[in-house]
Scaffold this active site. Structure first.
Site, PDB file in Angstrom:
ATOM      1  N   HIS A 197       7.730 -26.877  -1.993  1.00  0.00           N
ATOM      2  CA  HIS A 197       7.044 -27.973  -2.691  1.00  0.00           C
ATOM      3  C   HIS A 197       5.843 -27.466  -3.473  1.00  0.00           C
ATOM      4  O   HIS A 197       4.986 -28.246  -3.883  1.00  0.00           O
ATOM      5  CB  HIS A 197       6.646 -29.056  -1.686  1.00  0.00           C
ATOM      6  CG  HIS A 197       7.847 -29.665  -1.026  1.00  0.00           C
ATOM      7  ND1 HIS A 197       8.383 -30.880  -1.395  1.00  0.00           N
ATOM      8  CD2 HIS A 197       8.654 -29.181  -0.036  1.00  0.00           C
ATOM      9  CE1 HIS A 197       9.466 -31.128  -0.655  1.00  0.00           C
ATOM     10  NE2 HIS A 197       9.640 -30.113   0.179  1.00  0.00           N
ATOM     11  N   LYS A 199     -14.332   0.267  -3.574  1.00  0.00           N
ATOM     12  CA  LYS A 199     -15.393   0.664  -2.637  1.00  0.00           C
ATOM     13  C   LYS A 199     -16.500   1.419  -3.364  1.00  0.00           C
ATOM     14  O   LYS A 199     -17.677   1.155  -3.150  1.00  0.00           O
ATOM     15  CB  LYS A 199     -14.814   1.560  -1.534  1.00  0.00           C
ATOM     16  CG  LYS A 199     -13.905   0.844  -0.570  1.00  0.00           C
ATOM     17  CD  LYS A 199     -13.516   1.783   0.551  1.00  0.00           C
ATOM     18  CE  LYS A 199     -12.366   1.228   1.356  1.00  0.00           C
ATOM     19  NZ  LYS A 199     -11.816   2.195   2.284  1.00  0.00           N
ATOM     20  N   GLU A 219       0.821  -1.216   0.000  1.00  0.00           N
ATOM     21  CA  GLU A 219       0.000   0.000   0.000  1.00  0.00           C
ATOM     22  C   GLU A 219       0.852   1.262   0.000  1.00  0.00           C
ATOM     23  O   GLU A 219       0.407   2.317  -0.437  1.00  0.00           O
ATOM     24  CB  GLU A 219      -0.931   0.026   1.228  1.00  0.00           C
ATOM     25  CG  GLU A 219      -2.320  -0.476   0.884  1.00  0.00           C
ATOM     26  CD  GLU A 219      -3.347  -0.297   2.004  1.00  0.00           C
ATOM     27  OE1 GLU A 219      -4.360  -0.995   1.929  1.00  0.00           O
ATOM     28  OE2 GLU A 219      -3.154   0.497   2.938  1.00  0.00           O
TER      29      GLU A 219
END
Ligand code: PA5
Length: 446
Positions: free
Chosen positions: A307, A421, A286
């Site tokens: 793995h 948003k 951010e």
């Protein structure tokens, strides 16, 4: 030594001339940072937390944590992003990812409001059935949707179970000192509130009540954590890449980026450090990822991920470098048993300590990855504890600020987070003319 940067696996990738060229840019970033005249400089309050914290507020945090410990079996911390990751990282770093299953005299701790999953919230409600519950709602803005939904659900549960006044004794709120819905609601209902300082952004707020209340409920010494942060603050003041590991880390990241390494993998060899990696990803992601710039922060837990992602790291596209958080001392000693029959052929590790084997796996992996063209920065961390967590937090926060300024971005804003948003509110029918217009436009595209 609490934390030490070891550059032995960088020699093939970075020259002295690279360091010298980057040193000038770091010096400019250092000046911007110390003179507090860069973008976002009104959000530098986190630099004061280790040594100039609000003692009264922290004492209240400790007192509230004691009350919570006595009055519940389950403590739910409700928050998202910077209002969530730090506390959970600290909990798992200092205790264990299995904290809830360990023998302890502190409440179980769960985190909610960090997604919108119906299953997650429903399961947590089931877990709370028949048990005493306290909650801490954490939101600086007091308006974030995810925690607001979880809070509404838990408020209803607590009020049904304990009555309005009883519930108010069990609801603790961490938010802005005077703004936002959460503050209004707290004042109206008499919830105890803690303050997120104005000048501390979410992802830099773990050493405020945002992180410290849940951490204290887990029985972790928050004063020791602040001491660790203070030690880091004192350790990383000089602008010299040879003497300042924090600045050196910031410099190396930017040198590698200039060489085309645009993905950083934070590798740990302990699952207890996995949530610290999540916190770190948010901090750097951010802070740096804007203006079409930045290093993409990712993480792995080795040897588990050797793995799954090991193949890609070894031989996939050569865009990444690794930063290994190398835990030098484990909190546990576990000797691998000797088998006289050697029926599984494993006697070559018999009598060896498991942590020694784990660190040997790290050395083997680092050498293989370096051979495969992946630079490795090693951060040697002495051990896991409250002090070390505080130290590490300040190390990464400072490195992030210096690295971001070196990159030429404002470390302390997050304008891009708003995009989803806006769309979500419009699609969910939030009232307002703008929302309605957007809803119509989006619906046409769907
Ligand atoms: O770092 C940040 O600022 C964000 O990640 C916020 O912490 C996150 O969006 C939650 O915001 P708030 O605490 O206002 O609910």
């Amino acid at each position: 030594m609490t934390l030490r940067l070891n550059d032995r696996y960088l020699k093939a990738f970075i020259t002295d001339a690279d360091y010298a060229a980057m040193a000038d840019k770091i010096a400019v970033a250092h000046q911007t940072f110390t003179e507090k005249n860069g973008e976002g400089s009104d959000f530098l309050g986190w630099t004061e937390l280790p040594d100039h914290y609000d003692a009264e507020e922290i004492a209240r945090v400790v007192k509230a944590a004691e009350k919570i410990k006595k009055s519940c079996d389950v403590f739910v911390a409700i928050g998202i992003g910077g209002s969530y990751l730090g506390a959970r990282a600290a909990l798992e770093f200092c205790t264990s990812p299995r904290y809830n299953n360990l023998k302890k005299d502190t409440p179980d701790i769960y985190f909610a409001g960090n997604d919108i999953s119906a299953s997650n919230l429903s399961e947590l409600l089931e877990i709370c059935e028949g048990r005493d519950v306290c909650i801490n709602v954490i939101s600086k803005s007091g308006t974030t949707t995810e925690p607001a939904i979880a809070f509404r659900v838990f408020r209803e549960l607590l009020e049904a179970k304990y009555g309005k006044d009883g519930a108010a004794e069990r609801i603790f709120v961490t938010t802005d000192k005077c703004r936002g819905k959460l503050k209004e609601l707290s004042d109206l209902n008499g919830y105890e509130t803690f303050v997120v300082p104005d000048d501390v952004g979410g992802r830099f707020s773990v050493l405020t009540p945002v992180g410290l209340l849940p951490i204290a409920v887990a029985g972790i010494d928050i004063y020791e954590m602040l001491e660790g942060a203070k030690a880091a603050k004192e350790a990383y003041t000089v602008c010299d890449l040879h003497a300042n590991d924090c600045y050196r880390y910031a410099a190396i990241r930017n040198i590698l980026l200039e060489k085309g390494k645009s993905v950083e993998i934070l590798a740990t060899y302990e699952s207890a450090l996995g949530m610290t990696a999540e916190w770190w990803k948010q901090l750097f992601g951010e802070s740096e990822g804007k203006d079409n710039k930045g290093i993409y922060p990712s993480s792995v837990t080795f040897t588990t991920d050797l793995h799954s992602l090991g193949q890609f790291v070894q031989e996939g596209s050569r865009i990444m470098f690794e930063t290994v958080l190398d835990l030098v001392n484990s909190s546990h000693t576990l000797k691998i048993p000797y088998d006289p029959a050697n029926s599984d052929g494993l006697n070559f590790v018999a009598d060896k300590d498991l942590h020694y084997v784990n660190r040997t796996a790290f050395i083997a992996t680092a050498m293989a990855h370096v051979d495969g063209g992946v630079p490795n920065i090693v951060l040697e961390l002495e051990k896991r504890g409250a002090y070390e967590f505080g130290y590490l937090v300040y190390f990464f926060e400072l490195a992030c600020a210096i690295s971001s300024y070196t990159l030429g971005v404002n470390p302390f804003n997050q304008p891009g987070v708003e995009a989803y948003k806006k769309n979500m509110f419009a699609l969910l029918g939030k009232p307002g003319e703008e929302n309605e217009k957007l809803r119509v436009a989006l619906t046409k595209k769907m």
